[in-house]
Design an enzyme around this catalytic site. Structure first.
Site, short mmCIF file in Angstrom:
data_model
loop_
_atom_site.label_atom_id
_atom_site.label_comp_id
_atom_site.label_asym_id
_atom_site.label_seq_id
_atom_site.Cartn_x
_atom_site.Cartn_y
_atom_site.Cartn_z
N HIS A 279 -1.53 7.60 4.79
CA HIS A 279 -0.53 6.52 4.92
C HIS A 279 0.84 6.91 4.37
CE1 HIS A 279 0.13 1.87 4.97
NE2 HIS A 279 0.50 2.45 6.10
N CYS B 70 0.76 -1.23 0.00
CA CYS B 70 0.00 0.00 0.00
C CYS B 70 0.80 1.29 0.00
CB CYS B 70 -0.92 -0.04 1.21
SG CYS B 70 -1.81 1.46 1.49
#
Length: 443
Positions: free
Chosen positions: A112, A54
């Protein structure tokens, strides 16, 4: 800059598999809104994520460069080393470059890329942020872990906030309000809408009671194909809600909409005819469903051009009349000439590495070199997308060439060393900084 510059809505799913949309082959659940988007625009057949995980892909998306140029982009140390790693605020980004061209910029959803006070969306080009800073949250409690002592990972700017509701729907409501609020404004907008769906935990719209009883968000013993379908269908409905707002406010024609995923799917994803999943450099871990719609400039089409996440920065900047920062040239490619029929489909050379280089991959034209631990392969991934016929013995020259290409390419990027994942090292050792420009090879 003229207001003729298009709005941009970039929608990123989390862990969505190659064939998890109806137009890519899904049969166990329905994705009518995304299928309609595909019919109105471009459906890519050979689009890749920059990484099989990710945050690494997100570094490539926001910088337009291989994630291996920055320490935070190396195999997700952000998830393992607290708040030490992140995207350096001084690094040019897609939102900062668009902001410099007069765009209003917003991120709604998953970041993130590092935590405040050192890092954060507002430090890297976004005017507005609403969402989660980390990798995943419970869909109902909006916490990154289980238990009353775990704080919610939900933020408005850098201020913690609370919202009731299923997280996919919460993000859709925020995005719809943003889109409606931008109608009639003089400045174009760039909205990053980054969902956490269909990432675990395995919770559908009606699973609030399950959420309260959950002991571990990783939920290794939970989930099912049916539950996964519910999560994807909720994602599709949320996207349909935002697309409807564009249409109802008269902004759809002059808005570029991109939809893709940050990596291949997890355990319940459909990947046929590909094999592999998230964390693997097989096609199923890297190839992702990708759609683009721009009614004002691009005709509907099925597009075989090979593409990768890093392409979006030069492509979207070109659409806005801009270009990458000259001191940080993109490793990606502007796709607009191909999409607008001004240039033919052409071969690409793409590179990946994962797990301290235990996994290596090169795609060069139709050929793919793949190394997994001590096993090495050569595939024609156009003729053999399932990666079953190892041609290294039949094509030894191609195999040797691609193997050496990867080794030469790898020399230009940060190595994986022990301190990348070590807690407690001194900040000057582990802090993120620019990698010296030791390589200039582009994709």
């Amino acid at each position: 800059m003229s207001r003729a510059a298009p709005n941009i809505l970039f929608i990123l799913a989390d862990d969505l598999g190659w064939a998890d949309l109806g137009v890519y082959g899904a049969t166990d659940f329905a994705t009518p809104h995304l299928d309609a988007l595909a019919g109105e625009g471009v459906r890519f057949t050979q689009a890749y994520a920059n990484s099989a995980v990710c945050s690494a892909t997100r570094f490539a998306l926001i910088t337009g460069r291989y994630q291996y140029r920055l320490r935070g982009g190396l195999e997700e140390p952000i998830a393992r080393s607290g708040h030490v790693h992140g995207l350096p605020p001084e690094h040019p980004t897609l939102p900062s470059l668009l902001k410099g061209r007069g765009y209003d910029t917003a991120l709604i959803g998953k970041w993130h890329l590092g935590h405040p006070p050192a890092f954060g969306p507002l430090k890297s080009g976004y005017d507005r942020f609403f969402g989660n800073l980390g990798g995943a949250v419970d869909y109902f409690t909006h916490k990154p872990g289980v238990g009353d002592a775990v704080p919610r990972d939900l933020w408005e700017g850098e201020v913690p906030v609370e919202r009731a509701g299923y997280y996919t729907q919460v993000l859709a409501d925020e995005a719809e309000a943003y889109v409606r609020g931008r109608a009639g404004q003089a400045r174009p907008f760039f909205l990053s809408l980054h969902f956490t769906a269909p990432h675990w935990p395995w919770e559908g719209l009606g699973d609030e009671a399950v959420s309260r009883e959950l002991r571990d968000l990783f939920h290794y013993d939970g989930g099912s194909l049916r539950k996964y379908g519910e999560i994807v269908e909720a994602l599709d409905a949320a996207i349909g809600q935002v697309l409807a707002a564009l249409q109802q406010t008269g902004q759809a024609r002059d808005t570029i909409v991109v939809f893709t995923s940050d990596n291949g799917g997890e355990r319940f994803s459909r990947t046929w005819p590909l094999v592999g999943q998230k964390t693997e450099l097989l096609e199923g871990g890297l190839r992702v469903p990708t759609l683009l719609r721009w009614p004002a400039r691009i005709a509907p089409q099925v597009q075989d051009q090979v593409a990768i996440t890093a392409d979006w920065l030069p492509t979207l900047l070109a659409a806005a009349g801009g270009a990458p920062h000259p001191d940080h040239p993109s490793d990606g490619e502007n796709l607009l000439p191909v999409l607008q029929g001004q240039a033919p489909v052409h071969p690409r050379t793409l590179y990946w590495r994962y797990k301290a280089q235990a996994q290596r991959a090169v795609r060069d034209g139709d050929w793919k070199y793949l190394k997994i631990n001590d096993n090495e392969f050569l595939f024609d991934v156009v003729a053999d997308p399932r990666e079953r016929a190892n041609l290294r013995e039949r094509q030894p020259e191609v195999f040797a060439r691609l193997r050496q290409q990867w080794l030469d390419w790898n020399e230009g990027f940060l190595p994986i060393t022990d301190e990348v994942f070590t807690h407690g090292v001194t900040p000057d050792v582990q802090a993120d900084r620019y990698v010296p420009e030791r390589a200039t090879r582009a994709l």
